[in-house]
Design an enzyme around this catalytic site. Structure first.
Site, PDB file in Angstrom:
ATOM      1  N   LYS A  45       0.811  -1.200   0.000  1.00  0.00           N
ATOM      2  CA  LYS A  45       0.000   0.000   0.000  1.00  0.00           C
ATOM      3  C   LYS A  45       0.856   1.266   0.000  1.00  0.00           C
ATOM      4  O   LYS A  45       0.378   2.351  -0.329  1.00  0.00           O
ATOM      5  CB  LYS A  45      -0.894   0.029   1.262  1.00  0.00           C
ATOM      6  CG  LYS A  45      -1.843  -1.114   1.396  1.00  0.00           C
ATOM      7  CD  LYS A  45      -2.548  -1.055   2.767  1.00  0.00           C
ATOM      8  CE  LYS A  45      -3.392  -2.293   2.975  1.00  0.00           C
ATOM      9  NZ  LYS A  45      -3.820  -2.407   4.384  1.00  0.00           N
ATOM     10  N   GLY A  46       2.107   1.135   0.397  1.00  0.00           N
ATOM     11  CA  GLY A  46       2.924   2.301   0.729  1.00  0.00           C
ATOM     12  C   GLY A  46       3.119   3.320  -0.377  1.00  0.00           C
ATOM     13  O   GLY A  46       3.305   4.498  -0.102  1.00  0.00           O
ATOM     14  N   ASP A 102       7.635   2.608  -2.344  1.00  0.00           N
ATOM     15  CA  ASP A 102       7.726   3.649  -1.319  1.00  0.00           C
ATOM     16  C   ASP A 102       9.146   3.766  -0.762  1.00  0.00           C
ATOM     17  O   ASP A 102       9.700   4.849  -0.699  1.00  0.00           O
ATOM     18  CB  ASP A 102       6.711   3.408  -0.183  1.00  0.00           C
ATOM     19  CG  ASP A 102       6.826   2.025   0.469  1.00  0.00           C
ATOM     20  OD1 ASP A 102       7.591   1.167  -0.023  1.00  0.00           O
ATOM     21  OD2 ASP A 102       6.126   1.789   1.471  1.00  0.00           O
ATOM     22  N   ASP A 105      14.669  -0.769   1.579  1.00  0.00           N
ATOM     23  CA  ASP A 105      15.378  -0.858   2.853  1.00  0.00           C
ATOM     24  C   ASP A 105      16.467  -1.929   2.715  1.00  0.00           C
ATOM     25  O   ASP A 105      17.539  -1.652   2.193  1.00  0.00           O
ATOM     26  CB  ASP A 105      14.338  -1.176   3.928  1.00  0.00           C
ATOM     27  CG  ASP A 105      14.880  -1.205   5.340  1.00  0.00           C
ATOM     28  OD1 ASP A 105      15.851  -0.513   5.618  1.00  0.00           O
ATOM     29  OD2 ASP A 105      14.306  -1.933   6.182  1.00  0.00           O
ATOM     30  N   LYS A 133      17.118   3.498   1.866  1.00  0.00           N
ATOM     31  CA  LYS A 133      17.983   3.471   3.059  1.00  0.00           C
ATOM     32  C   LYS A 133      19.212   2.645   2.703  1.00  0.00           C
ATOM     33  O   LYS A 133      19.288   1.459   3.052  1.00  0.00           O
ATOM     34  CB  LYS A 133      17.261   2.746   4.205  1.00  0.00           C
ATOM     35  CG  LYS A 133      16.288   3.563   5.011  1.00  0.00           C
ATOM     36  CD  LYS A 133      15.840   2.705   6.203  1.00  0.00           C
ATOM     37  CE  LYS A 133      14.491   3.118   6.704  1.00  0.00           C
ATOM     38  NZ  LYS A 133      13.936   2.143   7.675  1.00  0.00           N
ATOM     39  N   PHE A 154      13.099   4.326  11.303  1.00  0.00           N
ATOM     40  CA  PHE A 154      11.788   3.896  10.803  1.00  0.00           C
ATOM     41  C   PHE A 154      10.950   5.134  10.522  1.00  0.00           C
ATOM     42  O   PHE A 154      10.697   5.941  11.406  1.00  0.00           O
ATOM     43  CB  PHE A 154      11.093   2.982  11.814  1.00  0.00           C
ATOM     44  CG  PHE A 154       9.877   2.331  11.234  1.00  0.00           C
ATOM     45  CD1 PHE A 154       9.991   1.229  10.397  1.00  0.00           C
ATOM     46  CD2 PHE A 154       8.604   2.835  11.501  1.00  0.00           C
ATOM     47  CE1 PHE A 154       8.879   0.634   9.831  1.00  0.00           C
ATOM     48  CE2 PHE A 154       7.476   2.245  10.941  1.00  0.00           C
ATOM     49  CZ  PHE A 154       7.615   1.143  10.110  1.00  0.00           C
ATOM     50  N   VAL A 155      10.561   5.288   9.278  1.00  0.00           N
ATOM     51  CA  VAL A 155       9.854   6.507   8.874  1.00  0.00           C
ATOM     52  C   VAL A 155       8.386   6.216   8.553  1.00  0.00           C
ATOM     53  O   VAL A 155       8.029   5.096   8.167  1.00  0.00           O
ATOM     54  CB  VAL A 155      10.550   7.184   7.668  1.00  0.00           C
ATOM     55  CG1 VAL A 155      11.944   7.646   8.047  1.00  0.00           C
ATOM     56  CG2 VAL A 155      10.602   6.262   6.449  1.00  0.00           C
ATOM     57  N   ASP A 161       3.340   3.518   6.624  1.00  0.00           N
ATOM     58  CA  ASP A 161       2.565   3.329   7.856  1.00  0.00           C
ATOM     59  C   ASP A 161       3.414   2.854   9.013  1.00  0.00           C
ATOM     60  O   ASP A 161       4.514   2.339   8.846  1.00  0.00           O
ATOM     61  CB  ASP A 161       1.483   2.272   7.622  1.00  0.00           C
ATOM     62  CG  ASP A 161       2.063   0.854   7.583  1.00  0.00           C
ATOM     63  OD1 ASP A 161       3.040   0.640   6.838  1.00  0.00           O
ATOM     64  OD2 ASP A 161       1.564  -0.018   8.321  1.00  0.00           O
ATOM     65  N   ARG A 167      -0.415   6.898   7.312  1.00  0.00           N
ATOM     66  CA  ARG A 167      -0.172   6.963   5.864  1.00  0.00           C
ATOM     67  C   ARG A 167      -0.594   8.308   5.285  1.00  0.00           C
ATOM     68  O   ARG A 167      -0.101   8.731   4.251  1.00  0.00           O
ATOM     69  CB  ARG A 167      -0.958   5.865   5.137  1.00  0.00           C
ATOM     70  CG  ARG A 167      -0.510   4.451   5.454  1.00  0.00           C
ATOM     71  CD  ARG A 167      -1.187   3.482   4.494  1.00  0.00           C
ATOM     72  NE  ARG A 167      -1.115   2.090   4.935  1.00  0.00           N
ATOM     73  CZ  ARG A 167      -0.090   1.275   4.689  1.00  0.00           C
ATOM     74  NH1 ARG A 167       0.962   1.707   4.037  1.00  0.00           N
ATOM     75  NH2 ARG A 167      -0.114   0.030   5.108  1.00  0.00           N
TER      76      ARG A 167
END
Ligand code: 5GP
Length: 183
Positions: A45-46, A102, A105, A133, A154-155, A161, A167
């Site tokens: 969903k990000g 999104d 990582d 990242k 953690f963003v 989310d 979100r």
């Protein structure tokens, strides 16, 4: 209590995001033509908000499609074990694909996605991610368009989310530690 009170710091403001998206769109506008007719694949969903803003600045004809991916387990790091919750509607064989993510990582999720798409024999694949990242990378992944590099924090916000919330924030922020350390 307002959600904004849970935010420790704003790392990337709404204005910074919007300005960067105009630049990213310009990079893409320099590469793709109408004849390429790429399919932008929004990884849910990000990436929904990034896709929505990005697509409005693209000058070439394109289509959009959606794929929902879920990492197994909960927590703030991915294992690379990935599940497809919603698959593409389109057949992407012979098509030019732009994966819209999104955040990259460890790189495990994107690696899975790219392997999965390769099997569908697209004509080309490029990757756009709002955030990266690099210090957390476990596996090298090719990224063509990067919005911002972020530190190992953690963003949340702008599509991202924590436990399905935050979100809707129009900026990228870091949460107060007491929010995710709640019992
Ligand atoms: P990777 O497989 O590259 O480790 O992680 C990719 C996915 O993990 C992202 O698509 C996102 O869903 C989630 N993720 C990684 N880092 C963050 C973060 O800082 N904040 C949020 N909200 N999600 C993250």
């Amino acid at each position: 209590m307002s959600m904004v009170n849970d935010v420790e710091t704003v790392l990337i403001s709404e204005t910074q995001i919007q300005e960067r998206i105009v630049d990213l769109a310009a990079e893409m506008n320099a590469i793709y033509t109408d004849a390429d007719l790429p399919v932008l694949i929004c990884i849910l969903k990000g990436a929904f908000m990034f896709l929505a803003d990005l697509t409005r600045h693209l000058a070439f004809r394109h289509e959009i499609d959606f794929m929902e991916i879920s990492s197994y387990g909960r927590g703030t790091t991915s294992s690379g074990a990935v599940r497809i919750l919603l698959d593409l509607a389109a057949d992407v064989q012979g098509r030019n694909i732009v994966v819209v993510e999104d955040i990259v990582d460890t790189g495990n999720t994107l690696t899975y996605i790219l392997r999965n798409f390769a099997a569908r024999k697209p004509a080309s694949v490029r990757v756009a991610t709002l955030l990266s990242k690099p210090s957390r990378r476990q596996i090298e992944v090719p990224i063509d368009f990067v919005g911002f590099e972020v530190p190992d924090e953690f963003v949340i916000g702008y599509g991202l989310d924590f436990a399905e919330q935050y979100r809707n924030l129009p900026f990228i922020g870091a949460l107060k530690s007491e929010v995710y350390q709640q019992p």
